[in-house]
Design an enzyme around this catalytic site. Structure first.
Site, short mmCIF file in Angstrom:
data_model
loop_
_atom_site.label_atom_id
_atom_site.label_comp_id
_atom_site.label_asym_id
_atom_site.label_seq_id
_atom_site.Cartn_x
_atom_site.Cartn_y
_atom_site.Cartn_z
N ARG A 136 15.25 -0.07 -13.87
CA ARG A 136 14.99 1.26 -13.29
C ARG A 136 13.49 1.44 -13.18
NH1 ARG A 136 17.99 4.83 -10.85
NH2 ARG A 136 16.84 6.60 -11.66
N HIS A 163 8.75 -9.84 -18.02
CA HIS A 163 9.00 -10.14 -16.61
C HIS A 163 9.11 -11.66 -16.45
CE1 HIS A 163 8.94 -9.53 -12.30
NE2 HIS A 163 8.11 -10.56 -12.23
N ASP A 206 5.43 -3.99 -12.48
CA ASP A 206 5.03 -5.35 -12.91
C ASP A 206 3.53 -5.59 -12.80
OD1 ASP A 206 7.77 -5.86 -13.29
OD2 ASP A 206 8.01 -6.61 -11.26
N GLU A 210 11.35 -16.64 -22.78
CA GLU A 210 11.31 -15.18 -22.92
C GLU A 210 11.74 -14.78 -24.33
OE1 GLU A 210 13.05 -12.69 -19.88
OE2 GLU A 210 13.08 -14.36 -18.48
C1 GRF Z 1 15.19 -11.35 -18.12
O1 GRF Z 1 14.93 -12.47 -17.35
C2 GRF Z 1 14.05 -10.36 -18.02
O2 GRF Z 1 12.81 -10.97 -17.97
C3 GRF Z 1 14.36 -9.71 -16.69
O3 GRF Z 1 15.75 -9.53 -16.71
C4 GRF Z 1 16.34 -10.53 -17.54
C5 GRF Z 1 17.12 -9.84 -18.59
O4 GRF Z 1 17.87 -10.74 -19.37
N1 GRF Z 1 13.56 -8.54 -16.50
P1 GRF Z 1 18.55 -10.25 -20.71
O5 GRF Z 1 19.35 -8.98 -20.35
O6 GRF Z 1 17.48 -9.95 -21.70
O7 GRF Z 1 19.45 -11.35 -21.12
#
Ligand code: GRF
Length: 216
Positions: A96, A114, A150, A179
Site C-alpha cells: 500500500r 525492497h 522506494d 532479504e
Molecule cells: C519481498 O520480496 C519483499 O521485498 C517485497 O515483497 C516480498 C514479500 O515477501 N516487498 P514476504 O511476504 O516477506 O514473504
C-alpha cells in the site's frame, strides 16, 4: 542496572510474511534489541497473519477495501500503531502507498525491504526489471521510508550474482534468502541506535561491525 526497554516493533504485511517470520525469529534471541509486538495487514487473507498468530504475536487486518480513501485508512492504521506504543514500523511486503502525512508521522522510524539494489528497479516486478536491464548483480535493500516510493535513505543492501538462465522466479528465490538475512540485521542496527537517520542520510555508528553488512 535496569535493562533498557527493547524497541517495540510493528510489522506490516500484505502477503505470506516470510520476512516477518525472519524478524520474529531473530527477536526471540534475548539479546536482540527489538521485540515484535504487533503484526498488521491491509488484507484479511494475508497468509502471514496466521503465521504471526502461531508465534503468539497479536495480528489483525485493517481491510483497506472498507475505507473510502487513503487518508482514512492511514489514520486508523496510525491510531493502532500509537495505541500499541510502537517505536518502529517495519514494512515487509506491505503493498500500500501511504499518504505523505502518515509517512511524516513515522519519519526516521519506518523501514521497508525492497527486492532490488535501489535506486535501480523501483516498484513491482523487480526481478523481471533486473533481467530486462541485463544487470550482473541484483539483490535487496532496506531503507527508511519517505513519501516517494522506494526512494528513502538506504541502510543496507545484499547482492547476488545474476546467472545465465535465470528467470524472475529463480532470481526471486535467491533474493528472498538474502532479504531474510538482511532485514533482521538491519532492524538490530536501527533498534540499537547504531544506524540512524541524520539530516536525511543514514549514519552507522563506529561500533557497528565493519563490513558486516557487506558480507551478508
Ligand atoms: C519481498 O520480496 C519483499 O521485498 C517485497 O515483497 C516480498 C514479500 O515477501 N516487498 P514476504 O511476504 O516477506 O514473504
Amino acid at each position: 542496572m535496569a535493562t533498557p526497554r527493547k524497541t517495540r516493533v510493528a510489522v506490516l504485511i500484505s502477503g505470506r510474511g516470510s520476512n516477518m517470520v525472519a524478524l520474529i525469529e531473530a527477536a526471540k534471541d534475548p539479546t536482540y534489541p527489538a521485540e515484535i509486538v504487533l503484526v498488521l495487514s491491509n488484507r484479511p487473507d494475508a497468509a502471514g497473519l496466521a503465521r504471526a498468530a502461531e508465534a503468539g504475536i497479536p495480528a489483525r487486518a485493517i481491510d483497506h477495501t472498507t475505507f473510502t480513501d487513503r487518508a482514512s485508512f492511514d489514520s486508523v492504521l496510525d491510531a493502532e500503531l500509537r495505541a500499541a506504543d510502537i517505536d518502529l514500523v517495519c514494512l515487509a511486503g506491505f503493498m500500500r502507498i501511504f499518504t505523505p502525512s502518515f509517512v511524516a508521522g513515522w519519519a526516521g522510524r519506518m523501514l521497508n525491504i525492497h527486492p532490488s539494489l535501489l535506486p535501480l528497479f523501483k516498484g513491482t516486478r523487480t526481478h523481471k526489471q533486473a533481467l530486462d536491464a541485463g544487470v550482473r548483480l541484483h539483490g535487496c535493500t532496506v531503507h527508511f521510508v519517505v513519501p516517494e516510493l522506494d526512494a528513502g535513505p538506504i541502510v543496507a543492501q545484499a547482492a547476488i550474482p545474476v546467472r545465465q538462465g535465470d528467470d524472475p522466479d529463480s532470481l526471486a528465490d535467491r533474493v528472498i534468502v538474502q532479504e531474510r538475512r538482511l532485514y533482521p540485521a538491519v532492524l538490530a542496527l536501527v533498534a540499537s541506535g547504531r544506524a540512524r537517520l541524520e539530516d536525511g542520510r543514514v549514519v552507522i555508528a563506529e561500533s557497528a561491525p565493519d563490513g558486516a553488512l557487506l558480507s551478508l
